[in-house]
Scaffold this active site. Structure first.
Site, PDB file in Angstrom:
ATOM      1  CD  GLN A 140      42.498  30.347  36.169  1.00  0.00           C
ATOM      2  OE1 GLN A 140      42.557  31.154  35.244  1.00  0.00           O
ATOM      3  NE2 GLN A 140      42.621  29.040  35.974  1.00  0.00           N
ATOM      4  CB  CYS A 184      40.979  39.775  36.042  1.00  0.00           C
ATOM      5  SG  CYS A 184      42.392  40.840  35.869  1.00  0.00           S
ATOM      6  CD  GLU A 185      43.458  40.802  43.114  1.00  0.00           C
ATOM      7  OE1 GLU A 185      42.488  40.655  43.870  1.00  0.00           O
ATOM      8  OE2 GLU A 185      44.626  40.596  43.456  1.00  0.00           O
ATOM      9  CG  HIS A 186      46.124  42.032  38.200  1.00  0.00           C
ATOM     10  ND1 HIS A 186      46.691  40.807  37.921  1.00  0.00           N
ATOM     11  CD2 HIS A 186      46.393  42.281  39.503  1.00  0.00           C
ATOM     12  CE1 HIS A 186      47.284  40.341  38.996  1.00  0.00           C
ATOM     13  NE2 HIS A 186      47.122  41.212  39.975  1.00  0.00           N
ATOM     14  CG  HIS A 187      43.607  43.909  33.351  1.00  0.00           C
ATOM     15  ND1 HIS A 187      44.275  42.742  33.659  1.00  0.00           N
ATOM     16  CD2 HIS A 187      44.517  44.715  32.739  1.00  0.00           C
ATOM     17  CE1 HIS A 187      45.529  42.822  33.250  1.00  0.00           C
ATOM     18  NE2 HIS A 187      45.713  44.011  32.704  1.00  0.00           N
ATOM     19  CB  CYS A 232      42.609  41.211  31.164  1.00  0.00           C
ATOM     20  SG  CYS A 232      43.166  39.812  32.138  1.00  0.00           S
ATOM     21  CG  HIS A 269      42.206  35.169  32.549  1.00  0.00           C
ATOM     22  ND1 HIS A 269      42.382  35.683  33.796  1.00  0.00           N
ATOM     23  CD2 HIS A 269      42.247  33.823  32.673  1.00  0.00           C
ATOM     24  CE1 HIS A 269      42.550  34.686  34.659  1.00  0.00           C
ATOM     25  NE2 HIS A 269      42.473  33.556  34.002  1.00  0.00           N
TER      26      HIS A 269
HETATM   27 ZN    ZN Z   1      43.615  40.778  34.085  1.00  0.00          ZN
END
Ligand code: ZN
Length: 185
Positions: free
Chosen positions: A117, A76-79, A147, A145
């Protein structure tokens, strides 16, 4: 290409940032280990789906092809935490089909990079449309996920489902229904 030196530096900083002693026994080789691991888990960044989807075979009759339960692991590119699960891909050919393993390879291209995703799902559908030129394609991804399960709302076992339909699959609800029945079977 992963810049091993840069990643090693970054991991060292990150460990220092959380208050770790980067020179202790257990962490000594961790920056290098992570840098080499990144070459593997981000290798999709150097790849292109065109190479996998351009070797096609001619068919006489156009019947739906469904490859389901393609396991994938992404980040996941956010976390920068893993999300992983299954992808199901169906397409209705227009005179051409592709080797089944090539669809799994296409999933790898888009999974092995920092990703979300929703975007991975549409990128797979669009790559199949662009390179294989079928009458339509439908892609569904189901993933857990880290995260969401390990932090934040902490809901282990929750799955996120995303879908992308193109061509005849977006125009024909009966085809979509058929896709769901086949995936659930
Ligand atoms: Zn994430």
């Amino acid at each position: 290409m992963v810049d091993l030196k840069k990643v090693e530096q970054a991991v060292r900083l990150l460990l220092e940032g959380i208050g770790e002693d980067v020179n202790r026994e257990g962490l000594k080789d961790t920056p290098n280990r992570i840098a080499r691991m990144y070459e593997e888990i981000y290798k999709g960044m150097d790849e292109d789906a065109a190479g996998h989807l351009s070797k096609t075979f001619t068919v006489e009759s156009n019947e739906i092809v469904l490859v389901k339960d393609i396991t994938f692991y992404s980040i996941c590119e956010h976390h920068l935490m893993p999300f992983y699960g299954k992808v199901h891909i169906a397409y209705l050919p227009d005179g051409k089909v592709v080797g089944l393993s090539k669809l799994a390879r296409t999933v790898e291209v888009y999974a092995k990079r920092p990703q979300i995703q929703e975007q991975m799902t549409t990128q797979i559908a669009e790559a199949v449309m662009e390179h294989l030129k079928p009458q339509g394609v439908m892609v569904m991804a189901e993933a857990e996920h880290m995260c969401m399960t390990m932090r934040g709302v902490e809901k282990p076992g929750s799955r996120t489902v995303t879908m992308a339909a193109r061509g005849c699959f977006s125009e024909n609800p009966q085809l979509q229904q058929y896709f769901f029945e086949m995936v659930r079977r």
